[in-house]
Design an enzyme around this catalytic site. Structure first.
Site, PDB file in Angstrom:
ATOM      1  N   MET A 258       2.600   7.354   8.037  1.00 46.71           N
ATOM      2  CA  MET A 258       2.998   6.656   6.811  1.00 46.71           C
ATOM      3  C   MET A 258       2.328   5.301   6.777  1.00 46.71           C
ATOM      4  O   MET A 258       2.350   4.562   7.754  1.00 46.71           O
ATOM      5  CB  MET A 258       4.519   6.532   6.771  1.00 46.71           C
ATOM      6  CG  MET A 258       5.052   5.728   5.594  1.00 46.71           C
ATOM      7  SD  MET A 258       4.738   6.552   3.991  1.00 46.71           S
ATOM      8  CE  MET A 258       4.715   5.112   2.903  1.00 46.71           C
ATOM      9  N   GLU A 291      -4.753   6.584   6.727  1.00 50.02           N
ATOM     10  CA  GLU A 291      -3.730   5.544   6.537  1.00 50.02           C
ATOM     11  C   GLU A 291      -4.384   4.205   6.245  1.00 50.02           C
ATOM     12  O   GLU A 291      -3.886   3.416   5.445  1.00 50.02           O
ATOM     13  CB  GLU A 291      -2.816   5.446   7.759  1.00 50.02           C
ATOM     14  CG  GLU A 291      -2.137   6.756   8.170  1.00 50.02           C
ATOM     15  CD  GLU A 291      -1.436   7.477   7.037  1.00 50.02           C
ATOM     16  OE1 GLU A 291      -0.845   6.803   6.165  1.00 50.02           O
ATOM     17  OE2 GLU A 291      -1.491   8.724   6.984  1.00 50.02           O
ATOM     18  N   GLU A 313      -2.970   9.695  -2.601  1.00 50.20           N
ATOM     19  CA  GLU A 313      -3.273  10.689  -1.576  1.00 50.20           C
ATOM     20  C   GLU A 313      -4.680  11.279  -1.688  1.00 50.20           C
ATOM     21  O   GLU A 313      -5.342  11.524  -0.684  1.00 50.20           O
ATOM     22  CB  GLU A 313      -2.222  11.792  -1.573  1.00 50.20           C
ATOM     23  CG  GLU A 313      -0.821  11.312  -1.204  1.00 50.20           C
ATOM     24  CD  GLU A 313      -0.778  10.497   0.083  1.00 50.20           C
ATOM     25  OE1 GLU A 313      -1.722  10.576   0.891  1.00 50.20           O
ATOM     26  OE2 GLU A 313       0.202   9.745   0.260  1.00 50.20           O
TER      27      GLU A 313
END
Ligand SMILES: [Zn+2]
Length: 838
Positions: A258, A291, A313
């Site tokens: 994340m 990330e 994304e």
């Protein structure tokens, strides 16, 4: 609990401006609860009303400006706030519950040493499990965090520690403006390694029981981090904007990672305790790069609402793959993308639940969660790759940099991005966006080849088709490779334009050229389309493929073969014969691994038991030959060994490996490989609970417990199945990982009779089970526990009956719709293959 709707978020986004969050957490209060206090300053139009979200165990106090509000005003997760003034201060104090599902403040006790680790996951709409907030992506504000925790712990957050006034107290600097879903911290006796690069302080963290494994790879992780940071600094004019860059590997993490600014959290499966292949190292590198890409795409410039999830994304997936390939030693990242990620994207895009890369509207956060799929990641990234092929790299990057400059620390939409890209490239992108981003489903490009008497091409054409449900043809910019048996290639880049060609593009430049043995459309994998070879080329694949030197070309060919088998256009047994011919010569580990994994899913679902046994014996033989030729101690050897273990029925040899007998030189039978062998022995009925218990006692890690749970669920024993099923549908105590492991192990193709009764039970039990859990866990369990090997009409009828109910969670509806469609395709393929051989 209501899910925040787009309409509500738009209204609240227009009504208020959040200026700051002051968050104070006390993590010293025991094993179940922690104390949370937040002070939110926000502006509003005087006299209006709004609401904040919070999910407390107990709400202790609420103060809005100079008024105490009654905590009983909280309805579900919403705290109504009325009579607002221009400048407001909201203070909410609460006792919050620790999580076991990786949402909110996750608490983990390491079975290896009894140590406790915490980390915060705010993803989507989970910050409200930690403190009260206006929990939507376009209400960004700086966060200032203070934490009270045991003094011997390590505590890290999005920003640097500003002060530690007393032992056990951490006060952090304010962050840059962040969306609420980026708030994070880690707290516990974490092991840490620090470094620095180009003025950016770097840190990597893991729990103590993994310290030696992190240390062993620290240099590789820091090297990849530095290389990626340098590459992003070359590509982007804006420097990394969030100060330090910490990367924390945390236990039981749900996703891969994340992108919390300043403190990225990763699943600690990425700290390798056993031997891994280079694919797994590459995957870790790609995740690091992905990330890091989010620091610009997502974190610096954030989507306004979840319908632009792809802006996060797709770009992170595209740039993560690209930067990994360009800047690190993993220069075959696009091969992995072609083989693995695109298979995920094609599968998702052909399902009834497909959706545009950029949907017009996502109704609420629950629907937003459903879109974290192969379309938002892999298809979106492929579409961007196609856009770069069309616009040119310079214009593409200029557009991105203009986009960052225009919206830094703010929010943006698809239209904003198209404006920047159009300005930079001088092209109108609205038509492109309409076809590629607003319309779902995938095209097929089928080669038609006519050869004259002299062995020259009389005509080469590409026929583009689209499914009836979405009859949209698209322009494609692709490579076309012409291969001879000795691997010699000639490559052309061609445009496919359905407006000009009406769906059949004749490649006039090839007319009269000597006919190659194999003609490959989409060579180089520039577009997102299913590809079909002409029949003569398809016949030549077993001959040509082993001699091809470019792994990406081999990946595109393998993908074509796998996809044709999936669609029932060619039999799975033919795919198996291609594996026998070409796999032992494969040198690229990702290709060997994915061919084995993707073909296995077809072998298990498309073949009857007899044909399946025969196919697995052929696969085991191919793996054995790959193993015999693989260099000792290298990735390919491990990949071949794993493939052999999963396919063989030679229990004696497997048992021998566990005892250290007849193990190929260089192959380490470590924890993970031991569990793989044991799992196979369990399915073969050779090992049982006794062996599982012995293995679990020898491996007291949390991973060991997961592996044991998976083995227990796979035991060919009625009592073990009953126990596993009870866990799958009823348990709410276990953390997500052992629960998922149990669901993963339950169904085995070898156990059709034993598990027959559970096919109906899935459809009977799963609606209530899904409601018992949070959406992420519920959806994962529902997908893993679906009776995927019960490929039969009655399973589809049971699925249809379930889908006819009106009380399903959106996640369960999506899972069953998709899994049922997989059954449908398997049944169609079985029928087609049976008809062809009749
Ligand atoms: Zn991402």
């Amino acid at each position: 609990m209501p899910s925040l709707t787009r309409v509500e978020a738009t209204a609240r986004g227009a009504a208020i401006t959040v200026e700051s969050y002051q968050v104070d957490l006390d993590l010293t209060g025991g094993t179940e609860l922690f104390r949370s206090r937040v002070e939110i300053r926000f502006r509003a139009t005087a006299g209006t009303a709004t609401f904040a979200e919070v999910k407390p165990a107990r709400l202790l106090g609420v103060r809005l400006n100079d008024r105490d509000l009654d905590p009983d005003l909280l309805i579900d997760n919403r705290l109504p706030l009325d009579d607002l003034v221009t400048d407001n201060t909201l203070v909410v104090e609460a006792e919050m519950a620790y999580s076991r599902t990786g949402e909110g403040m996750h608490r983990f006790v390491d079975p290896a040493d009894g140590e406790t680790y915490l980390y915060a996951v705010s993803f989507l709409d989970n910050v409200q499990r930690i403190f009260a907030a206006f929990d939507q992506p376009d209400l960004k504000a700086p966060f200032t965090l203070s934490v009270t925790a045991p003094s011997q712990w390590t505590v890290a957050g999005n920003a640097e520690v500003a002060a530690t006034p007393t032992p056990g107290r951490w006060e952090f600097a304010p962050t840059a403006p962040l969306a609420t879903y980026f708030f994070s911290l880690i707290a516990g006796p974490y092991h840490v390694r620090r470094a620095e690069h180009d003025g950016v302080p770097l840190g990597i963290y893991c729990r103590r029981s993994l310290a030696e494994h992190l240390d062993a790879d620290a240099e590789e992780i820091f090297t990849v981090t530095r290389q990626c940071l340098d590459r992003f600094h070359q590509l982007f004019t804006e420097r990394y904007p969030f100060g330090k860059y910490d990367q924390a590997f945390v236990p039981e993490f749900n996703a891969g990672a994340m992108e919390n600014p300043g403190i990225v959290t990763f699943r600690d499966d990425y700290v390798f305790r056993s031997a891994v292949t280079d694919t797994e190292r590459e995957q870790r590198a790609t995740t690091i790069a992905h990330e890091m890409a989010h620091m610009w795409f997502g974190d610096l410039v954030t989507m306004r609402w979840w319908d632009d999830l792809w802006l996060n994304e797709s770009f992170a997936e595209y740039l993560g793959t690209r930067v990994t390939a360009e800047a690190t030693r993993f220069d075959q990242a696009w091969t992995t993308f072609a083989m693995r990620r695109k298979a995920w994207g094609y599968a998702a895009d052909q399902r009834p639940s497909t959706h545009p890369v950029a949907p017009e509207e996502v109704a609420d956060t629950d629907e937003g969660l459903l879109n974290f799929d192969g379309i938002s990641y892999a298809k979106g990234a492929s579409v961007l790759r196609q856009l770069v092929a069309w616009l040119g790299d310079e214009a593409f990057l200029a557009g991105l940099n203009a986009h960052f400059a225009a919206h830094r620390f703010g929010n943006a939409t698809l239209d904003d991005l198209l404006t920047s890209l159009s300005a930079a490239s001088g092209r109108d992108l609205s038509g492109w966006a309409e076809l590629w981003l607003r319309r779902p489903q995938v095209n097929t490009l089928r080669a038609e080849v006519a050869v004259d008497a002299d062995g020259r091409y009389a005509e080469v054409a590409l026929v583009q088709t689209a499914p009836e449900s979405h009859p949209v043809l698209r322009p494609h910019r692709i490579g076309v490779g012409r291969y001879s048996v000795d691997g010699t290639v000639q490559r052309d880049e061609v445009g496919v334009d359905p407006v000009a060609d009406g769906g059949r593009t004749v490649l006039g430049e090839l007319t009269g050229a000597p006919a190659a043995r194999l003609l490959l459309p989409n060579d180089g994998d520039l577009t997102f389309a299913k590809v079909r070879l002409d029949p003569a080329s398809a016949d030549a694949v077993p001959l040509v493929l082993p001699g091809l030197t470019d792994p990406l070309t081999r990946a595109v060919l393998w993908s074509e073969a796998l996809d044709a088998a999936t669609d029932g256009e060619r039999p799975v047994t033919g795919l198996v014969e291609l594996m026998v011919a070409a796999l032992p010569a494969e040198t690229e580990v990702i290709i060997a691994e994915d061919v084995l994994t993707l073909s296995r899913s077809l072998i298990d679902r498309y073949l009857d038991p007899l044909a399946r046994s025969a196919a697995l014996a052929r696969v085991a033989g191919a793996c054995q030959r790959l193993l015999d030729g693989a260099p000792a101690g290298e990735s390919l050897q491990l990949a071949a060994a794993r493939g052999w273990i999963a396919a063989t029925t030679d229990a004696d040899l497997l048992v021998g490996w566990l005892a250290g007998r007849d193990v190929p030189t260089g192959l380490k039978v470590d924890e993970e490989l031991r569990w793989a062998v044991l799992r196979r022995l369990v399915v073969l009925g050779v090992a049982g609970e006794t062996e599982i218990a012995i293995e679990a006692a020898a491996d007291n890690s949390s991973t060991g417990a997961e592996r044991a749970a998976r083995c227990r669920a796979a035991l060919p024993d009625p009592a073990a199945k009953q126990a596993a099923w009870d866990i799958i549908v009823r348990d709410t105590e276990l953390s997500s990982r052992p629960l998922e492991a149990t669901a993963e192990g339950f169904w085995q193709p070898e156990q059709a009779e034993l598990t027959a009764a559970y096919v109906d039970r899935y459809f009977a039990d799963m609606p209530a089970a899904a409601r018992r859990r949070t959406p992420w866990t519920a959806d994962r369990v529902a997908a893993l526990a679906f009776p995927r090997y019960a490929v039969a009409q009655p399973t589809r009828e049971a699925a249809a009956a379930l889908l006819g109910r009106d009380d399903l969670t959106p996640g369960l509806r999506r899972v069953v719709t998709d899994a049922d469609d997989d059954l449908r395709r398997a049944l169609v393929a079985r029928t087609a293959v049976a008809a062809a051989s009749a």
